[in-house]
Design a protein around this motif. Structure first.
Motif, PDB file in Angstrom:
ATOM      1  N   LEU A   5       0.864  -1.169   0.000  1.00 19.20           N
ATOM      2  CA  LEU A   5       0.000   0.000   0.000  1.00 19.20           C
ATOM      3  C   LEU A   5       0.905   1.226   0.000  1.00 19.20           C
ATOM      4  CD1 LEU A   5      -2.846   1.251   0.223  1.00 19.20           C
ATOM      5  CD2 LEU A   5      -2.556   1.146   2.716  1.00 19.20           C
ATOM      6  N   ASN A   6       0.683   2.136  -0.933  1.00 20.29           N
ATOM      7  CA  ASN A   6       1.500   3.336  -1.047  1.00 20.29           C
ATOM      8  C   ASN A   6       0.830   4.535  -0.385  1.00 20.29           C
ATOM      9  OD1 ASN A   6       1.967   5.951  -2.949  1.00 20.29           O
ATOM     10  ND2 ASN A   6       3.883   4.810  -2.591  1.00 20.29           N
ATOM     11  N   HIS A   7      -0.453   4.742  -0.692  1.00 20.19           N
ATOM     12  CA  HIS A   7      -1.172   5.855  -0.087  1.00 20.19           C
ATOM     13  C   HIS A   7      -2.670   5.594  -0.149  1.00 20.19           C
ATOM     14  CE1 HIS A   7      -1.468   7.024  -4.350  1.00 20.19           C
ATOM     15  NE2 HIS A   7      -2.570   7.680  -3.986  1.00 20.19           N
ATOM     16  N   THR A   8      -3.392   6.325   0.658  1.00 20.58           N
ATOM     17  CA  THR A   8      -4.842   6.308   0.601  1.00 20.58           C
ATOM     18  C   THR A   8      -5.334   7.705   0.915  1.00 20.58           C
ATOM     19  OG1 THR A   8      -6.834   5.101   1.273  1.00 20.58           O
ATOM     20  CG2 THR A   8      -5.266   5.655   3.020  1.00 20.58           C
ATOM     21  N   ILE A   9      -6.516   8.017   0.427  1.00 21.36           N
ATOM     22  CA  ILE A   9      -7.101   9.339   0.654  1.00 21.36           C
ATOM     23  C   ILE A   9      -8.096   9.236   1.803  1.00 21.36           C
ATOM     24  CG2 ILE A   9      -8.528  11.165  -0.350  1.00 21.36           C
ATOM     25  CD1 ILE A   9      -7.297  10.347  -3.087  1.00 21.36           C
ATOM     26  N   VAL A  10      -7.961  10.148   2.754  1.00 21.51           N
ATOM     27  CA  VAL A  10      -8.853  10.218   3.896  1.00 21.51           C
ATOM     28  C   VAL A  10      -9.760  11.428   3.692  1.00 21.51           C
ATOM     29  CG1 VAL A  10      -9.018  10.431   6.406  1.00 21.51           C
ATOM     30  CG2 VAL A  10      -7.061   9.221   5.382  1.00 21.51           C
ATOM     31  N   HIS A  11     -11.046  11.175   3.450  1.00 24.21           N
ATOM     32  CA  HIS A  11     -12.005  12.267   3.291  1.00 24.21           C
ATOM     33  C   HIS A  11     -12.301  12.872   4.653  1.00 24.21           C
ATOM     34  CE1 HIS A  11     -13.691  10.390  -0.642  1.00 24.21           C
ATOM     35  NE2 HIS A  11     -12.514  10.951  -0.803  1.00 24.21           N
ATOM     36  N   CYS A  12     -12.368  14.196   4.707  1.00 24.47           N
ATOM     37  CA  CYS A  12     -12.603  14.872   5.983  1.00 24.47           C
ATOM     38  C   CYS A  12     -13.270  16.223   5.753  1.00 24.47           C
ATOM     39  CB  CYS A  12     -11.304  15.027   6.755  1.00 24.47           C
ATOM     40  SG  CYS A  12      -9.940  15.686   5.801  1.00 24.47           S
ATOM     41  N   PRO A  54     -17.259  17.764   0.937  1.00 27.73           N
ATOM     42  CA  PRO A  54     -18.494  18.166   1.628  1.00 27.73           C
ATOM     43  C   PRO A  54     -18.871  17.160   2.716  1.00 27.73           C
ATOM     44  CG  PRO A  54     -18.751  18.355  -0.746  1.00 27.73           C
ATOM     45  CD  PRO A  54     -17.435  17.665  -0.505  1.00 27.73           C
ATOM     46  N   ALA A  55     -19.298  17.664   3.881  1.00 25.11           N
ATOM     47  CA  ALA A  55     -19.587  16.823   5.038  1.00 25.11           C
ATOM     48  C   ALA A  55     -20.526  15.669   4.725  1.00 25.11           C
ATOM     49  CB  ALA A  55     -20.155  17.672   6.176  1.00 25.11           C
ATOM     50  N   THR A  59     -17.849   9.121   4.169  1.00 23.32           N
ATOM     51  CA  THR A  59     -18.193   7.802   4.674  1.00 23.32           C
ATOM     52  C   THR A  59     -17.181   7.489   5.757  1.00 23.32           C
ATOM     53  OG1 THR A  59     -19.044   7.085   2.533  1.00 23.32           O
ATOM     54  CG2 THR A  59     -18.415   5.357   4.095  1.00 23.32           C
ATOM     55  N   VAL A  60     -17.676   7.230   6.962  1.00 22.57           N
ATOM     56  CA  VAL A  60     -16.778   6.975   8.082  1.00 22.57           C
ATOM     57  C   VAL A  60     -15.986   5.697   7.821  1.00 22.57           C
ATOM     58  CG1 VAL A  60     -16.671   6.447  10.551  1.00 22.57           C
ATOM     59  CG2 VAL A  60     -18.231   8.211   9.715  1.00 22.57           C
ATOM     60  N   GLN A  61     -14.687   5.790   8.027  1.00 21.79           N
ATOM     61  CA  GLN A  61     -13.761   4.678   7.821  1.00 21.79           C
ATOM     62  C   GLN A  61     -13.055   4.347   9.131  1.00 21.79           C
ATOM     63  OE1 GLN A  61     -13.287   3.078   4.776  1.00 21.79           O
ATOM     64  NE2 GLN A  61     -15.008   4.321   4.096  1.00 21.79           N
ATOM     65  N   PRO A 110     -12.261   8.758  18.052  1.00 23.01           N
ATOM     66  CA  PRO A 110     -12.675   9.403  16.809  1.00 23.01           C
ATOM     67  C   PRO A 110     -11.738  10.527  16.406  1.00 23.01           C
ATOM     68  CG  PRO A 110     -13.914  10.319  18.606  1.00 23.01           C
ATOM     69  CD  PRO A 110     -13.015   9.250  19.204  1.00 23.01           C
ATOM     70  N   ASP A 111     -11.644  10.768  15.103  1.00 24.00           N
ATOM     71  CA  ASP A 111     -10.929  11.950  14.631  1.00 24.00           C
ATOM     72  C   ASP A 111     -11.968  13.057  14.423  1.00 24.00           C
ATOM     73  OD1 ASP A 111     -12.132  11.607  12.077  1.00 24.00           O
ATOM     74  OD2 ASP A 111     -10.252  11.971  11.038  1.00 24.00           O
ATOM     75  N   PRO A 112     -11.552  14.284  14.052  1.00 23.60           N
ATOM     76  CA  PRO A 112     -12.508  15.389  13.927  1.00 23.60           C
ATOM     77  C   PRO A 112     -13.629  15.155  12.911  1.00 23.60           C
ATOM     78  CG  PRO A 112     -10.286  16.249  14.056  1.00 23.60           C
ATOM     79  CD  PRO A 112     -10.166  14.747  13.922  1.00 23.60           C
ATOM     80  N   SER A 113     -13.439  14.266  11.942  1.00 23.43           N
ATOM     81  CA  SER A 113     -14.483  13.989  10.954  1.00 23.43           C
ATOM     82  C   SER A 113     -15.301  12.748  11.295  1.00 23.43           C
ATOM     83  CB  SER A 113     -13.864  13.845   9.555  1.00 23.43           C
ATOM     84  OG  SER A 113     -13.344  15.080   9.119  1.00 23.43           O
ATOM     85  N   GLY A 114     -15.009  12.120  12.436  1.00 19.47           N
ATOM     86  CA  GLY A 114     -15.766  10.969  12.867  1.00 19.47           C
ATOM     87  C   GLY A 114     -15.197   9.618  12.481  1.00 19.47           C
ATOM     88  N   HIS A 115     -14.043   9.607  11.805  1.00 17.52           N
ATOM     89  CA  HIS A 115     -13.417   8.329  11.469  1.00 17.52           C
ATOM     90  C   HIS A 115     -12.989   7.615  12.745  1.00 17.52           C
ATOM     91  CE1 HIS A 115     -13.450   9.098   7.227  1.00 17.52           C
ATOM     92  NE2 HIS A 115     -12.742  10.216   7.364  1.00 17.52           N
TER      93      HIS A 115
END
Length: 137
Positions: A5-12, A54-55, A59-61, A110-115
């Motif tokens: 795995l090289n990278h992944t995008i975390v939506h926030c 956009p909030a 999708t919570v991961q 949890p992180d600030p976006s709910g992950h």
């Protein structure tokens, strides 16, 4: 070459807030903004690229991080210092506790976006019933 795995995008909700939050907990530094991303490079070379979206589109991961015992102590103290709610389990039934699964320690928060973020000191071999849990530490 083996597959890695090289990278992944975390939506926030806010890429800088989320990247700096996790960087602080883990004792890391964020990289320079690159396009819409704030990168956070982990010790194994995997990059988490935090992207503001956009909030309603988030999708919570779940993200689990394997850390040393000393890193766990430091990160856990940062979680407590910030007053972040934490649990010993992913189902959030054991608040204010950590787990000792497979002879290690683990915590969910949890992180600030709910992950769902998780720190573990040993990889899990499963979730055996009756895993020992110690309140607050």
């Amino acid at each position: 070459m083996s597959v890695e795995l090289n990278h992944t995008i975390v939506h926030c909700r806010d890429n800088r807030e989320s990247a700096e939050f996790l960087a602080h907990i883990l004792g890391l530094s964020t990289g320079d903004e690159w396009g819409p991303f704030i990168p956070l490079v982990l010790a194994n070379g995997v990059t988490l690229d935090f992207a503001t979206i956009p909030a309603g589109s988030i999708t919570v991961q779940h993200y689990a991080f394997l850390v040393s015992e000393a890193e766990f102590d430091t990160a856990f103290s940062r979680i407590e210092e910030r007053g972040i709610t934490y649990w010993a389990d992913p189902h959030r039934k054991l608040p204010g506790r950590i787990n000792h699964n497979d002879g290690g320690r683990g915590v969910y928060f949890p992180d600030p976006s709910g992950h769902g973020m998780e720190l573990i000191t040993r990889p899990y071999g499963g979730w055996p019933e009756g895993s020992p849990v110690v309140p607050g530490s």
